[in-house]
Write an enzyme that holds these catalytic residues in place. Structure first.
Site, mmCIF file in Angstrom:
data_model
loop_
_atom_site.group_PDB
_atom_site.id
_atom_site.type_symbol
_atom_site.label_atom_id
_atom_site.label_comp_id
_atom_site.label_asym_id
_atom_site.label_seq_id
_atom_site.Cartn_x
_atom_site.Cartn_y
_atom_site.Cartn_z
ATOM 1 N N ASP A 1 5.571 -3.469 7.517
ATOM 2 C CA ASP A 1 4.760 -4.284 8.424
ATOM 3 C C ASP A 1 3.654 -4.999 7.648
ATOM 4 O O ASP A 1 3.504 -6.217 7.743
ATOM 5 C CB ASP A 1 4.143 -3.406 9.529
ATOM 6 C CG ASP A 1 5.205 -2.586 10.246
ATOM 7 O OD1 ASP A 1 6.039 -3.193 10.921
ATOM 8 O OD2 ASP A 1 5.208 -1.353 10.104
ATOM 9 N N GLU B 1 12.682 -4.033 5.066
ATOM 10 C CA GLU B 1 12.721 -5.483 5.289
ATOM 11 C C GLU B 1 12.197 -6.278 4.100
ATOM 12 O O GLU B 1 12.890 -7.112 3.533
ATOM 13 C CB GLU B 1 11.909 -5.835 6.551
ATOM 14 C CG GLU B 1 11.841 -7.331 6.791
ATOM 15 C CD GLU B 1 11.657 -7.727 8.233
ATOM 16 O OE1 GLU B 1 11.997 -6.954 9.137
ATOM 17 O OE2 GLU B 1 11.177 -8.859 8.459
HETATM 18 O O1 TRH Z 1 8.327 0.514 3.522
HETATM 19 P P1 TRH Z 1 9.544 0.057 4.234
HETATM 20 O O2 TRH Z 1 10.506 1.076 4.528
HETATM 21 O O3 TRH Z 1 9.127 -0.675 5.550
HETATM 22 C C1 TRH Z 1 9.838 -0.540 6.745
HETATM 23 C C2 TRH Z 1 10.658 -1.734 7.066
HETATM 24 O O4 TRH Z 1 9.909 -2.916 7.080
HETATM 25 C C3 TRH Z 1 11.322 -1.537 8.402
HETATM 26 O O5 TRH Z 1 12.053 -2.673 8.760
HETATM 27 C C4 TRH Z 1 10.253 -1.270 9.434
HETATM 28 O O6 TRH Z 1 10.842 -1.045 10.644
HETATM 29 C C5 TRH Z 1 9.448 -0.073 9.002
HETATM 30 O O7 TRH Z 1 8.883 -0.316 7.728
HETATM 31 C C6 TRH Z 1 8.343 0.203 9.965
HETATM 32 O O8 TRH Z 1 10.284 -1.049 3.342
HETATM 33 P P2 TRH Z 1 9.923 -2.563 3.032
HETATM 34 O O9 TRH Z 1 10.059 -3.409 4.250
HETATM 35 O O10 TRH Z 1 10.725 -2.948 1.887
HETATM 36 O O11 TRH Z 1 8.398 -2.571 2.609
HETATM 37 C C7 TRH Z 1 7.976 -2.061 1.389
HETATM 38 C C8 TRH Z 1 6.836 -2.901 0.855
HETATM 39 O O12 TRH Z 1 6.246 -2.241 -0.249
HETATM 40 C C9 TRH Z 1 7.281 -4.275 0.366
HETATM 41 O O13 TRH Z 1 6.299 -5.240 0.697
HETATM 42 C C10 TRH Z 1 7.326 -4.102 -1.139
HETATM 43 C C11 TRH Z 1 6.186 -3.156 -1.343
HETATM 44 N N1 TRH Z 1 6.207 -2.372 -2.574
HETATM 45 C C12 TRH Z 1 5.188 -2.556 -3.489
HETATM 46 O O14 TRH Z 1 4.305 -3.409 -3.267
HETATM 47 N N2 TRH Z 1 5.176 -1.800 -4.622
HETATM 48 C C13 TRH Z 1 6.148 -0.898 -4.900
HETATM 49 O O15 TRH Z 1 6.089 -0.242 -5.971
HETATM 50 C C14 TRH Z 1 7.201 -0.723 -3.948
HETATM 51 C C15 TRH Z 1 8.293 0.271 -4.239
HETATM 52 C C16 TRH Z 1 7.198 -1.468 -2.796
#
Ligand code: TRH
Length: 377
Positions: free
Chosen positions: A19, A267
């Protein structure tokens, strides 16, 4: 310059980082590329700080990289609604804010991304709430959806020079290496042990990079360790696994660009893996009634529609195995055998998708149309 340069975005951190990950990128892009003044209301600054390290969690209002970040809780006071307000992922605008909105306020609910075909029909629909109108904006993969979040310079950013690549690994205190490099970001219920054991058994060296997070216990268990720390490197047969810090969003983008295969989830990391132009395996957020599997297959069908058949089969097999509790060495090896084909295919699909109008630009166009009362299409 737009006639309505002030937007408010509301972000409720339900679970994980998706989010805030999406909202923070969107806020920055609206500000940097569309010259908008953006206020981002966040309900959990502690979690947001992991992605935006500059946040001071003791401050209720602060400006970071040109974005006003406002701590949002039950006591937050609102005087005026912005002309355009984004309610991210149906997070429910507070009543006190709704009270300040006018019938002319452009109220957009930004939905979750899905490649399912119904999205085309639901995108840009609206419903009335009293005198207010709520518009439903669906990101997606086709021109009739709200598009994908993508900064204008994203392709250049993913094409790093050898010196930049070396500097990236250097900053992580890791040597650049010529071996197969895999980044691993997934939910703990994935068959992590199966994947790691397939990597270990594979007949060429693999380096696997794991940003610190909820899967570290599973990874430690695989190696028979009680725990793992940032900076640890453990080797088993042909697998060298490196525990790296949870990176900034830009740092994470660079990790994706520097690896040969990326395991991503949810996402935002999924979309970033597309823009990195590298083969990736996506684990959708777990939902009831196998909805996540429908979402996965809708995406695979759209993204791999024109992929050569053996590479496509290996990709489907690895994705399917990754959603269940079983992953075999054979599945992994079959996928790796297709890597050269998949490398060029992912690059080609990335370039095709990058030709579509991006989500932030579509939001801006959409809001202007609503303001001018021009029907969508
Ligand atoms: O963390 P998530 O599992 O988020 C999820 C999804 O958005 C899902 O659709 C939603 O329903 C739920 O949250 C509530 O995975 P996502 O979307 O990939 O978000 C991870 C974020 O973290 C992304 O912006 C990338 C960031 N990130 C970093 O900034 N540094 C890192 O080292 C890593 C591994 C990720």
């Amino acid at each position: 310059m737009l006639n309505h340069p002030h937007w408010d975005i509301f972000c409720k951190i339900v679970d994980n980082f998706g989010d805030i990950g999406v909202c923070w990128r969107l806020a920055q892009q609206l500000h940097n590329e569309h010259q908008l003044t953006v206020q981002l209301y966040i309900d959990d600054l502690q979690v947001a700080k992991q992605l935006i390290p500059a946040i001071d969690t003791s401050r209720s209002k602060q400006i970071i990289q040109g974005i006003s970040i406002i701590a949002w809780d039950a006591n937050t006071e609102f005087t005026n609604a912005a002309p355009v307000v984004i309610e991210s992922f149906a997070c429910e605008l507070p009543q006190a804010y709704l009270n300040t909105m006018q019938p002319s306020t452009v109220w957009i609910n930004l939905e979750y991304l899905s490649a399912e075909s119904w999205v085309d029909d639901f995108h840009a629909n609206s419903s009335k709430r009293g005198a207010l109108t709520r518009h439903f904006f669906f990101p997606g993969f086709t021109p009739s959806t709200g598009g994908l979040l993508r900064e204008h310079d994203i392709i250049q950013q993913s094409n790093q020079s050898p010196a930049q690549n070396k500097a990236f690994w250097n900053d992580l205190n890791l040597p650049a290496n010529p071996h197969l490099k895999v980044s691993l970001f997934c939910y703990p219920h994935a068959p992590i042990a199966g994947l790691l054991s397939a990597m270990a058994a594979f007949n060429q060296p693999v380096h696997c990079y794991v940003p610190a997070g909820s899967i570290l216990t599973n990874v430690a268990n695989f190696f028979g360790r009680a725990a793992l720390q940032i900076g640890d490197t453990i080797t088993q047969q042909n697998l060298s696994l490196h525990v790296i810090p949870f990176l900034s969003q830009n740092g994470y983008d660079q990790l994706l660009a520097n690896c040969d295969i990326n395991f991503v989830r949810g996402e935002d990391s999924w979309i970033r893996a597309i823009w990195a132009g590298k083969p990736f395996i996506w684990q959708p957020y777990l939902q009831t009634e196998q909805t996540h599997i429908k979402k996965l297959h809708a995406f695979l069908d759209i993204f791999f529609g024109s992929c050569e058949s053996t590479a496509k089969i290996s990709t489907y097999n690895l994705h399917n195995a990754w959603q269940t509790a079983v992953i075999t060495t054979e599945t992994w090896q079959d996928y790796l055998a297709e890597l050269p084909t998949l490398k060029s295919y992912h690059m080609q699909q990335r370039n095709l998708l990058a030709q579509q109008t991006d989500l932030a630009t579509k939001l801006v166009i959409f809001s202007e149309k609503v303001i001018k009362n021009i029907p969508e299409n």
